[in-house]
Design a protein around this motif. Structure first.
Motif, PDB file in Angstrom:
ATOM      1  N   PHE A 133       0.809  -1.221   0.000  1.00 47.93           N
ATOM      2  CA  PHE A 133       0.000   0.000   0.000  1.00 47.93           C
ATOM      3  C   PHE A 133       0.840   1.269   0.000  1.00 47.93           C
ATOM      4  CE2 PHE A 133      -2.996  -3.228   1.492  1.00 47.93           C
ATOM      5  CZ  PHE A 133      -3.923  -3.094   0.478  1.00 47.93           C
ATOM      6  N   GLN A 134       2.129   1.141   0.210  1.00 48.51           N
ATOM      7  CA  GLN A 134       3.010   2.285  -0.019  1.00 48.51           C
ATOM      8  C   GLN A 134       3.168   2.517  -1.515  1.00 48.51           C
ATOM      9  OE1 GLN A 134       6.725   2.255   2.200  1.00 48.51           O
ATOM     10  NE2 GLN A 134       5.741   0.980   3.754  1.00 48.51           N
ATOM     11  N   ARG A 135       3.180   1.420  -2.252  1.00 51.97           N
ATOM     12  CA  ARG A 135       3.351   1.499  -3.705  1.00 51.97           C
ATOM     13  C   ARG A 135       2.034   1.748  -4.431  1.00 51.97           C
ATOM     14  NH1 ARG A 135       7.082  -3.817  -3.370  1.00 51.97           N
ATOM     15  NH2 ARG A 135       9.032  -2.771  -2.846  1.00 51.97           N
ATOM     16  N   GLN A 136       0.954   1.188  -3.889  1.00 48.22           N
ATOM     17  CA  GLN A 136      -0.371   1.297  -4.515  1.00 48.22           C
ATOM     18  C   GLN A 136      -1.393   1.638  -3.428  1.00 48.22           C
ATOM     19  OE1 GLN A 136      -1.301  -2.107  -7.056  1.00 48.22           O
ATOM     20  NE2 GLN A 136       0.870  -2.603  -7.128  1.00 48.22           N
ATOM     21  N   PRO A 137      -1.440   2.884  -2.998  1.00 50.72           N
ATOM     22  CA  PRO A 137      -2.239   3.238  -1.824  1.00 50.72           C
ATOM     23  C   PRO A 137      -3.745   3.400  -2.050  1.00 50.72           C
ATOM     24  CG  PRO A 137      -1.157   5.179  -2.680  1.00 50.72           C
ATOM     25  CD  PRO A 137      -0.652   4.004  -3.482  1.00 50.72           C
ATOM     26  N   GLN A 138      -4.208   3.468  -3.273  1.00 45.28           N
ATOM     27  CA  GLN A 138      -5.582   3.895  -3.509  1.00 45.28           C
ATOM     28  C   GLN A 138      -6.635   3.038  -2.799  1.00 45.28           C
ATOM     29  OE1 GLN A 138      -6.137   6.920  -5.040  1.00 45.28           O
ATOM     30  NE2 GLN A 138      -8.037   6.582  -3.926  1.00 45.28           N
ATOM     31  N   ALA A 158      -6.455   1.271  -0.041  1.00 46.70           N
ATOM     32  CA  ALA A 158      -6.445   1.561   1.394  1.00 46.70           C
ATOM     33  C   ALA A 158      -7.014   2.944   1.664  1.00 46.70           C
ATOM     34  CB  ALA A 158      -5.035   1.440   1.952  1.00 46.70           C
ATOM     35  N   LEU A 159      -6.660   3.914   0.850  1.00 44.93           N
ATOM     36  CA  LEU A 159      -7.197   5.262   1.025  1.00 44.93           C
ATOM     37  C   LEU A 159      -8.714   5.275   0.863  1.00 44.93           C
ATOM     38  CD1 LEU A 159      -4.490   7.305  -0.911  1.00 44.93           C
ATOM     39  CD2 LEU A 159      -4.811   7.170   1.586  1.00 44.93           C
ATOM     40  N   ASP A 160      -9.215   4.548  -0.118  1.00 42.29           N
ATOM     41  CA  ASP A 160     -10.661   4.463  -0.318  1.00 42.29           C
ATOM     42  C   ASP A 160     -11.341   3.819   0.880  1.00 42.29           C
ATOM     43  OD1 ASP A 160     -10.277   5.618  -2.794  1.00 42.29           O
ATOM     44  OD2 ASP A 160     -10.539   3.729  -3.916  1.00 42.29           O
ATOM     45  N   TRP A 161     -10.740   2.752   1.410  1.00 40.15           N
ATOM     46  CA  TRP A 161     -11.308   2.083   2.586  1.00 40.15           C
ATOM     47  C   TRP A 161     -11.400   3.061   3.758  1.00 40.15           C
ATOM     48  CZ3 TRP A 161     -13.700  -2.256   4.138  1.00 40.15           C
ATOM     49  CH2 TRP A 161     -13.710  -2.532   5.502  1.00 40.15           C
ATOM     50  N   PHE A 162     -10.297   3.753   4.036  1.00 40.83           N
ATOM     51  CA  PHE A 162     -10.296   4.702   5.155  1.00 40.83           C
ATOM     52  C   PHE A 162     -11.275   5.844   4.918  1.00 40.83           C
ATOM     53  CE2 PHE A 162      -6.080   2.769   6.054  1.00 40.83           C
ATOM     54  CZ  PHE A 162      -6.396   2.276   7.303  1.00 40.83           C
ATOM     55  N   ALA A 163     -11.392   6.313   3.706  1.00 45.71           N
ATOM     56  CA  ALA A 163     -12.338   7.388   3.406  1.00 45.71           C
ATOM     57  C   ALA A 163     -13.775   6.934   3.686  1.00 45.71           C
ATOM     58  CB  ALA A 163     -12.193   7.835   1.957  1.00 45.71           C
ATOM     59  N   THR A 164     -14.074   5.684   3.398  1.00 45.30           N
ATOM     60  CA  THR A 164     -15.409   5.152   3.636  1.00 45.30           C
ATOM     61  C   THR A 164     -15.727   5.060   5.129  1.00 45.30           C
ATOM     62  OG1 THR A 164     -15.356   3.867   1.596  1.00 45.30           O
ATOM     63  CG2 THR A 164     -16.896   3.130   3.290  1.00 45.30           C
ATOM     64  N   TYR A 165     -14.778   4.603   5.913  1.00 50.38           N
ATOM     65  CA  TYR A 165     -15.071   4.324   7.312  1.00 50.38           C
ATOM     66  C   TYR A 165     -14.562   5.352   8.300  1.00 50.38           C
ATOM     67  CZ  TYR A 165     -16.755   0.004   5.518  1.00 50.38           C
ATOM     68  OH  TYR A 165     -17.490  -0.921   4.827  1.00 50.38           O
TER      69      TYR A 165
END
Length: 78
Positions: free
Chosen positions: A62-67, A69-76
């Protein structure tokens, strides 16, 4: 009583949970990860990191491809 498997405690998870795992990790079997995931009653997502057997690639994914994880955190957390 000693609990040697995380499956039983996983049944108590009450928060949204994002599990990710290197699918071909030499230390963990996919069926064990799937069993833990299946035991969690909360909202959840399981993401398999494929194309490697190196655990370290999972730590860096997720350092290389964070999107995702970012989407998950944005949702919750948003």
């Amino acid at each position: 009583m000693l609990c040697t498997s995380p499956q039983a405690p996983a049944r108590s998870v009450e928060v949204p949970t994002f599990i990710y795992q290197v699918h071909d990790d030499v230390m963990v079997t996919p069926s064990d990860v799937q069993a833990i995931y299946d035991a969690i009653p909360a909202e959840k997502l399981l993401y398999w990191i494929r194309g490697t057997t190196r655990r370290w690639d999972g730590y860096l994914h997720f350092q290389r491809q964070p999107q995702q994880a970012l989407d998950w955190f944005a949702t919750y957390m948003g």
